[in-house]
Design a protein around this motif. Sequence first.
Motif, PDB file in Angstrom:
ATOM      1  N   UNK A 237     -18.815 123.569  57.634  1.00 34.23           N
ATOM      2  CA  UNK A 237     -19.235 124.811  58.677  1.00 34.23           C
ATOM      3  C   UNK A 237     -20.342 123.754  59.003  1.00 34.23           C
ATOM      4  N   UNK A 238     -20.861 122.349  58.365  1.00 37.71           N
ATOM      5  CA  UNK A 238     -21.567 121.651  58.145  1.00 37.71           C
ATOM      6  C   UNK A 238     -21.175 120.538  60.273  1.00 37.71           C
ATOM      7  N   UNK A 239     -19.353 120.051  59.403  1.00 39.84           N
ATOM      8  CA  UNK A 239     -18.545 119.701  60.523  1.00 39.84           C
ATOM      9  C   UNK A 239     -18.180 120.054  61.767  1.00 39.84           C
ATOM     10  N   UNK A 240     -18.445 121.576  61.643  1.00 39.45           N
ATOM     11  CA  UNK A 240     -18.034 122.196  62.786  1.00 39.45           C
ATOM     12  C   UNK A 240     -19.359 122.261  63.039  1.00 39.45           C
ATOM     13  N   UNK A 241     -20.171 122.191  62.896  1.00 37.99           N
ATOM     14  CA  UNK A 241     -21.813 122.535  63.863  1.00 37.99           C
ATOM     15  C   UNK A 241     -21.438 121.207  64.687  1.00 37.99           C
ATOM     16  N   UNK A 242     -21.218 119.911  64.102  1.00 36.41           N
ATOM     17  CA  UNK A 242     -21.715 118.698  64.577  1.00 36.41           C
ATOM     18  C   UNK A 242     -20.525 118.661  66.400  1.00 36.41           C
ATOM     19  N   UNK A 243     -19.541 119.669  66.210  1.00 33.74           N
ATOM     20  CA  UNK A 243     -18.642 119.691  67.597  1.00 33.74           C
ATOM     21  C   UNK A 243     -19.428 120.897  68.238  1.00 33.74           C
ATOM     22  N   UNK A 244     -19.603 121.679  67.478  1.00 32.98           N
ATOM     23  CA  UNK A 244     -20.253 122.929  68.782  1.00 32.98           C
ATOM     24  C   UNK A 244     -21.240 122.501  69.057  1.00 32.98           C
ATOM     25  N   UNK A 245     -22.321 121.197  68.487  1.00 35.60           N
ATOM     26  CA  UNK A 245     -23.837 120.817  69.425  1.00 35.60           C
ATOM     27  C   UNK A 245     -23.201 119.684  70.038  1.00 35.60           C
ATOM     28  N   UNK A 246     -22.198 119.296  69.822  1.00 41.47           N
ATOM     29  CA  UNK A 246     -21.833 118.580  71.594  1.00 41.47           C
ATOM     30  C   UNK A 246     -21.181 119.175  72.149  1.00 41.47           C
ATOM     31  N   UNK A 247     -20.792 120.629  71.857  1.00 36.54           N
ATOM     32  CA  UNK A 247     -20.236 121.164  73.262  1.00 36.54           C
ATOM     33  C   UNK A 247     -21.557 121.610  73.732  1.00 36.54           C
ATOM     34  N   UNK A 248     -22.510 122.079  73.153  1.00 31.88           N
ATOM     35  CA  UNK A 248     -23.795 122.387  73.458  1.00 31.88           C
ATOM     36  C   UNK A 248     -23.832 121.584  75.080  1.00 31.88           C
ATOM     37  N   UNK A 249     -24.193 120.246  74.409  1.00 27.24           N
ATOM     38  CA  UNK A 249     -24.504 119.458  74.963  1.00 27.24           C
ATOM     39  C   UNK A 249     -23.505 118.836  76.291  1.00 27.24           C
ATOM     40  N   UNK A 250     -22.428 118.496  76.323  1.00 30.92           N
ATOM     41  CA  UNK A 250     -21.557 119.122  76.941  1.00 30.92           C
ATOM     42  C   UNK A 250     -21.707 120.241  78.356  1.00 30.92           C
ATOM     43  N   UNK A 251     -21.525 120.847  78.130  1.00 34.05           N
ATOM     44  CA  UNK A 251     -21.348 121.825  78.514  1.00 34.05           C
ATOM     45  C   UNK A 251     -22.255 123.161  79.395  1.00 34.05           C
TER      46      UNK A 251
END
Lengths: 198, 391, 104
Positions: free
Chosen positions: B337-351
């Motif tokens: 979940x933590x690893x996926x959350x890193x990806x989600x945070x990056x997505x949030x930043x670039x959206x």
Amino acid sequence: MGLVFYLISAFAVGGALAAVLLKNLVHAALALTIAFFGLALLFLRLDAQFAGFAQILVYVGAVAILVVFAILLTKGSEVPKDGVFSKSWLAGLAISAGVFAVLAWAVMQAAPSLPNESAVPSVSVNDIGNALMSRYVLPLEIIAVLLTAAPLGAVIVAMHEKAGKQEKLGAPGPGSPRTSSGSWGGDFVSETWETRKN
Amino acid sequence: MTERLDQIFVVLKHWLLGYLPESWQTPVGVVISVVCIIGLYPALFAITTVLERKGVGRIQNRLGPNRVGPYGILQPMADGIKSLTKEDIVPTSADAVVHFLAPIILVVTVFMGFAVLPMGRNMVLVDMDAGLLFYFAMGASTELSVFMAGWSSRNKYSLLGAMRAVAQMISYEVALLLSSVVIVMMTGSLSLVKIVEAQNHYSYGLPHWFIFTPWGFAAFIMYAIAGTAETNRSPFDLPEGESELVAGYHTEYSGFKFALFFLGEYVAMFSISGLGSTLFLGGWMAPFAALQFIPSWIWFFGKLFVSMGVFIWVRGTLPRLRQDQLMNFAWKFVLPMCLLNLFVAALWRFMGDGWLRWVVCSAILILAYVSIGREGMRRKQFGPRSYRYAE
Amino acid sequence: MPNPLSGYLIVAALIFAIGLAGALTRRNAIMVLIGIELMLNAANLNLIAFWRYGPHPELLTGMMFAIFSIAVAAAEAAVGLGLVISIYRHAKTSDVEQMNRMKG
């Protein structure tokens, strides 16, 4: 140079010496953490904040713990009766003394011509991050792959070989009611338990 | 007036330092701050022990301490005097030096973490560029002291407790680090002061804390779980599970050294709570723009006490996990979940701004939670216990 | 010391020699690994010292090298200790002098 440098160096070198000389392996590992800590302090003294804290985090927090675990899993905390140094210790000592002599001689010879920029480099963590993501991105990715592969390899290498051979991991053998034994946690507990009993 | 109350400690320190010669000001200032931290947190620890015993007592339908002083609030004094006057027993076979050093190293490393925590506006001991890294480096050093305590006691319960504690702390430290890395990704800084300032603005009177975003919320939940495990609190208190291991790694400690372990554990809880509120709950910021007149340090310590209350509540509510459940949970749920959350945070930043990123990020996290947490853990969690004996 | 850098280099050489001595003279495989870790750390100290006193610290070359080397050393320690444990399981010893057979 100053007094602080000599104190920290004595701390680090003393820790290293104790790590190599102490008979009890757990004591040696604890002395090793002293050496690691002293080296981290030297890094901080060299204005390398990031590297110093990374050193404490990785070495004191992880490598020392790994070493200690390995010592306990291999019954290394008991001092062997037939001595801790190998038969050819004199040769080893001579080689390392020779290496130190050559290195020290080289440093002393080169001392006048060594670079000596006394200005404190103004490097923030931001700069390190930018460098990691731009100039050093390829090594970073390779390190990432290595750090994924190495622990996996370590786990596979250290994983318990089944004595009965018919029991493969993940496929419970006949008559054994194991359901979650392939799990890391279960495996770990039984491993420590087994080595303790042997 | 509010400004002055907010900065009262800073002003007080400067006023005290004003009487000293120029060259003394910096070292004496550091000493004053350090003494304040070392004095303050044990005092909070004393208050918390009463709160905890009273609170857990209330949850378990009993009274808790009620003999010393009115309503038993002087209980910590009695406890302190008792632990100071008790005989300090060192087992004959114990490794005396290591046995002696372990509690000291624990307390020292735990207190070091407070050096970088901002406890109010302008109230931080050192605003380090790599503050978060320093905090985690100090947190990682406590593991070794736990091992030293368990190993040097020459007691199988101590050793088992220490090995459990170290395995647990290492596993959950990965989760702790990864859930904090999300914040670093968003603020672009490892300095805790800058992280608080990044949350320091309001819209419609509501704060921009990181917990009020999908990735921040997920990271906060992971952080809370990992932090509870990191401090060996219930339901992750197997290292000192009294029904199986007497008292875990501090079985062979008595008197003042035991008190040091106890102190270290509670101060570590304060420290983890403080870091959690700094990262996710805006540190010393007020929860509403209208409440900004209340001094910043009151908010910080208020948040600290609320999270201590949650710790106590969780302790009174949840049963203890089993070792294999604990490890499964760490490596098969929290870490992915933590690893996926890193990806989600990056997505949030670039959206970019807009409602779309809220929907997408929340959907990914909820889907992952359902698939990893609900379905993946279902069979593993309460299956029959498997035993493996040495061959 | 005429130059601050040479002091750090001497300390690094000393720790390197101590690590080498440990790796060469101890019987236990874990102690050999401890010696290797010490040598790696000494090399890191060299890298950081040259970065600090070198002409272009803003390029971060030495620092980056040290950080990567810390990461590699962590991986190396994990694999090395895994090997020691697996050998111990097989041969019931972690004494390198008794591991003199290639036949399992």
